[in-house]
Scaffold this active site. Structure first.
Site, PDB file in Angstrom:
ATOM      1  N   GLY A  94       0.361  -1.176   0.322  1.00 38.01           N
ATOM      2  CA  GLY A  94       0.275   0.284  -0.076  1.00 38.01           C
ATOM      3  C   GLY A  94       0.575   1.425  -0.151  1.00 38.01           C
ATOM      4  O   GLY A  94       2.291   1.117  -0.262  1.00 38.01           O
ATOM      5  N   ASP A 115      -0.369  -8.787   1.811  1.00 39.60           N
ATOM      6  CA  ASP A 115      -1.375  -7.993   0.856  1.00 39.60           C
ATOM      7  C   ASP A 115      -2.370  -9.112   0.359  1.00 39.60           C
ATOM      8  O   ASP A 115      -1.585  -9.783  -0.368  1.00 39.60           O
ATOM      9  CB  ASP A 115      -0.235  -6.721   0.574  1.00 39.60           C
ATOM     10  CG  ASP A 115      -0.868  -6.130   0.558  1.00 39.60           C
ATOM     11  OD1 ASP A 115      -2.207  -5.645  -0.464  1.00 39.60           O
ATOM     12  OD2 ASP A 115      -0.448  -4.243   0.337  1.00 39.60           O
ATOM     13  N   ASN A 116      -3.273  -8.473   0.218  1.00 41.26           N
ATOM     14  CA  ASN A 116      -4.714  -9.098  -0.854  1.00 41.26           C
ATOM     15  C   ASN A 116      -4.460  -8.341  -1.872  1.00 41.26           C
ATOM     16  O   ASN A 116      -5.334  -8.712  -2.905  1.00 41.26           O
ATOM     17  CB  ASN A 116      -5.119  -9.132   0.218  1.00 41.26           C
ATOM     18  CG  ASN A 116      -5.677  -8.268   0.698  1.00 41.26           C
ATOM     19  OD1 ASN A 116      -5.819  -6.991   0.331  1.00 41.26           O
ATOM     20  ND2 ASN A 116      -7.302  -8.003   1.126  1.00 41.26           N
ATOM     21  N   THR A 119      -5.803  -2.586  -1.436  1.00 40.71           N
ATOM     22  CA  THR A 119      -5.995  -1.523  -2.350  1.00 40.71           C
ATOM     23  C   THR A 119      -4.207  -1.299  -2.611  1.00 40.71           C
ATOM     24  O   THR A 119      -4.359  -0.407  -3.192  1.00 40.71           O
ATOM     25  CB  THR A 119      -6.361  -0.188  -0.551  1.00 40.71           C
ATOM     26  OG1 THR A 119      -5.728  -0.795   0.093  1.00 40.71           O
ATOM     27  CG2 THR A 119      -7.231  -0.709  -0.328  1.00 40.71           C
ATOM     28  N   GLY A 120      -3.820  -1.980  -2.393  1.00 40.27           N
ATOM     29  CA  GLY A 120      -2.206  -2.007  -2.323  1.00 40.27           C
ATOM     30  C   GLY A 120      -2.520  -2.423  -3.858  1.00 40.27           C
ATOM     31  O   GLY A 120      -2.839  -2.849  -4.304  1.00 40.27           O
ATOM     32  N   LEU A 145      -1.994 -16.692   9.583  1.00 41.65           N
ATOM     33  CA  LEU A 145      -0.322 -16.512   8.840  1.00 41.65           C
ATOM     34  C   LEU A 145       1.406 -17.199   9.878  1.00 41.65           C
ATOM     35  O   LEU A 145       0.944 -16.917  10.342  1.00 41.65           O
ATOM     36  CB  LEU A 145      -0.083 -15.160   8.381  1.00 41.65           C
ATOM     37  CG  LEU A 145       0.890 -15.109   8.079  1.00 41.65           C
ATOM     38  CD1 LEU A 145       1.461 -15.298   6.699  1.00 41.65           C
ATOM     39  CD2 LEU A 145       1.571 -13.601   7.506  1.00 41.65           C
ATOM     40  N   TYR A 227     -14.440   1.465  10.114  1.00 40.93           N
ATOM     41  CA  TYR A 227     -12.902   1.871  10.192  1.00 40.93           C
ATOM     42  C   TYR A 227     -12.472   2.962  11.878  1.00 40.93           C
ATOM     43  O   TYR A 227     -11.510   2.171  12.380  1.00 40.93           O
ATOM     44  CB  TYR A 227     -12.681   3.271   9.094  1.00 40.93           C
ATOM     45  CG  TYR A 227     -10.983   3.184   8.786  1.00 40.93           C
ATOM     46  CD1 TYR A 227     -10.375   2.050   8.741  1.00 40.93           C
ATOM     47  CD2 TYR A 227     -10.427   4.618   9.445  1.00 40.93           C
ATOM     48  CE1 TYR A 227      -8.618   3.106   8.730  1.00 40.93           C
ATOM     49  CE2 TYR A 227      -9.335   4.737   9.277  1.00 40.93           C
ATOM     50  CZ  TYR A 227      -8.118   4.036   9.303  1.00 40.93           C
ATOM     51  OH  TYR A 227      -7.253   3.980   8.828  1.00 40.93           O
ATOM     52  N   GLU A 245      -0.273 -11.504  27.417  1.00 39.59           N
ATOM     53  CA  GLU A 245      -0.428 -12.844  26.945  1.00 39.59           C
ATOM     54  C   GLU A 245       1.443 -12.151  26.811  1.00 39.59           C
ATOM     55  O   GLU A 245       2.799 -12.707  26.185  1.00 39.59           O
ATOM     56  CB  GLU A 245      -0.812 -12.657  25.109  1.00 39.59           C
ATOM     57  CG  GLU A 245      -2.225 -13.593  25.179  1.00 39.59           C
ATOM     58  CD  GLU A 245      -1.522 -14.764  26.037  1.00 39.59           C
ATOM     59  OE1 GLU A 245      -0.264 -15.221  26.659  1.00 39.59           O
ATOM     60  OE2 GLU A 245      -2.931 -15.394  26.286  1.00 39.59           O
ATOM     61  N   THR A 257      -1.654  12.240   6.365  1.00 34.86           N
ATOM     62  CA  THR A 257      -0.189  11.773   5.942  1.00 34.86           C
ATOM     63  C   THR A 257      -0.570  11.788   4.552  1.00 34.86           C
ATOM     64  O   THR A 257      -1.131  11.354   3.288  1.00 34.86           O
ATOM     65  CB  THR A 257       0.265  10.611   6.125  1.00 34.86           C
ATOM     66  OG1 THR A 257       0.259  10.863   7.371  1.00 34.86           O
ATOM     67  CG2 THR A 257       2.137   9.985   5.648  1.00 34.86           C
TER      68      THR A 257
END
Length: 407
Positions: A94, A115-116, A119-120, A145, A227, A245, A257
């Site tokens: 991204g 990344d999937n 948006t990237g 993962l 969000y 943990e 940004t």
């Protein structure tokens, strides 16, 4: 020159036993074309500024594009094994993630990007594909993962309103399940975990500027809630793993940004204004233009993220620019900067109008960070002026428009 009038030749900090400084020109070489790069810099270089970029050639007659890869990579630091870290960056293709990957790669570390590509884009990191220190994995973080690493930068989540509102449920799943999975990975590997939270957790703030101990004023059922509340619960989950943990965690609350590689169609203020001005279109302001925002350039943010990751600070830390602009005044500045860029290229200047449209629901009226904690504990403060960043971003978009890569 930076905000204090000193030459801006390097970015990064050398602190907490981690040297993140790199030459500005080495970074510019990864995203600016030669002509635009030399115009935006006081220094020039003879070497190819994009030595390993995926090259594209547009043929207007057939409306087709051809891609060519090259095998020469940008030079990276040579680290001894005990200094070299295995670093996982989720959302690494991204806007913010790709700049973080560039910095970590130039510093000589092993970087794994997950990344999937919702948006990237692969093109943002294509110049590293094939490098022995780099690995790219297509994966959705809502699924577990299994990987080994020393540090985890968890950036994966749509961040612009059109993207996170497109599928609000998936945004919430990414915020919660993605963070849960990555915290579980951090627990197993004993990796230090940094999550990029957001100034949106403050909502439409009633305290100004916003310090980290302000709890916010958020509409939990509005169109932005997927969000805002998603990031809030991500922080809750992060600190629950710290307490229960003993996972080492860091929380960065990022304010607005901007910079190269921002999606020109993502609906954010800076990209909208710069693209409209470059194309000679009316510049659109939502609302009366009196709402305020603070904008930080991407390289300052990356400095802050790396410093926070390697510090001992586990409390949330705001990372943003304290320079506050009314949106209307910011539009005027962008119009002026783009005019200067076009004049330097000898282009005809077309008068631009500013038009006003209704403001979206739950859009905050004021937003500016209190950076006291970042300055005190990290020694971090923005060095790039907003005007410098806007000029560099205008040259980046202009080069893409000229090449036919965006429209």
């Amino acid at each position: 020159m930076d905000r204090t009038g000193n030459p801006l030749t390097t970015v990064g900090l050398n602190s907490f036993g981690f040297d993140s400084t790199v030459n500005v020109e080495d970074l510019r070489a990864l995203y600016l074309r030669p002509r635009h790069r030399q115009m935006s810099s006081q220094t020039s270089t003879e070497q190819d500024p994009m030595p390993s970029q995926l090259r594209s050639t547009y043929d207007s007659t057939s409306n087709s594009v051809s891609y060519t890869t090259v095998s020469k990579f940008p030079p990276v630091k040579l680290l001894t094994p005990h200094k070299k870290k295995q670093i996982l960056v989720t959302g690494g293709a991204g806007f913010v993630g790709s700049h973080l990957v560039d910095r970590l790669m130039l510093l000589g570390h092993d970087v794994i990007v997950v990344d999937n590509f919702f948006t990237g884009s692969k093109t943002t990191v294509s110049h590293w594909v094939g490098h022995p220190n780099f690995e790219l994995i297509r994966h959705d973080v809502t699924e577990p993962l299994n990987i080994e690493c020393d540090q985890i930068y968890h950036l994966a989540c749509p961040a612009s309103p059109p993207h996170y509102q497109f599928d609000a449920i998936k945004t919430l799943k990414t915020a919660f399940m993605g963070t849960l999975n990555l915290l579980g990975l951090a627990k197993r590997t004993k990796a230090r975990f940094l999550i990029t939270s957001t100034s949106e957790i403050y909502g439409d703030p009633q305290v100004h500027p916003q310090p980290e101990d302000y709890w916010g004023n958020v509409n939990p059922i509005g169109i932005r809630a997927c969000y805002d509340e998603g990031k809030r619960v991500s922080e809750t989950l992060t600190y629950s793993y710290q307490r229960q943990e003993n996972v080492e965690v860091r929380v960065a609350r990022i304010f607005n940004t901007f910079g190269p590689r921002m999606n020109p169609q993502d609906g954010r203020v800076v990209s909208n204004f710069v693209m409209q001005a470059l194309k000679g279109e009316d510049m659109t302001i939502y609302g009366d233009g009196k709402q305020t925002r603070s904008f930080q350039y991407i390289h300052d943010l990356i400095d802050g993220l790396i410093a926070l990751m390697n510090s001992d600070e586990s409390r949330p830390v705001n990372l943003g620019n304290t320079d506050e602009f009314m949106v209307g005044d910011f539009a005027e500045m962008v119009r002026e900067v783009v005019k200067e860029v076009k004049e330097q290229d000898g282009e005809e200047i077309k008068p631009l109008n500013i038009v006003y449209k209704p403001i979206p629901s739950d859009d905050p009226q004021r937003r500016r960070p209190d950076n006291s904690r970042a300055k005190e504990v990290l020694g971090w403060h923005p060095r790039w002026t907003v005007r410098m960043g806007v000029e560099e971003m205008a040259r980046y978009y202009k080069a893409l428009l000229e090449a036919g890569e965006i429209e």
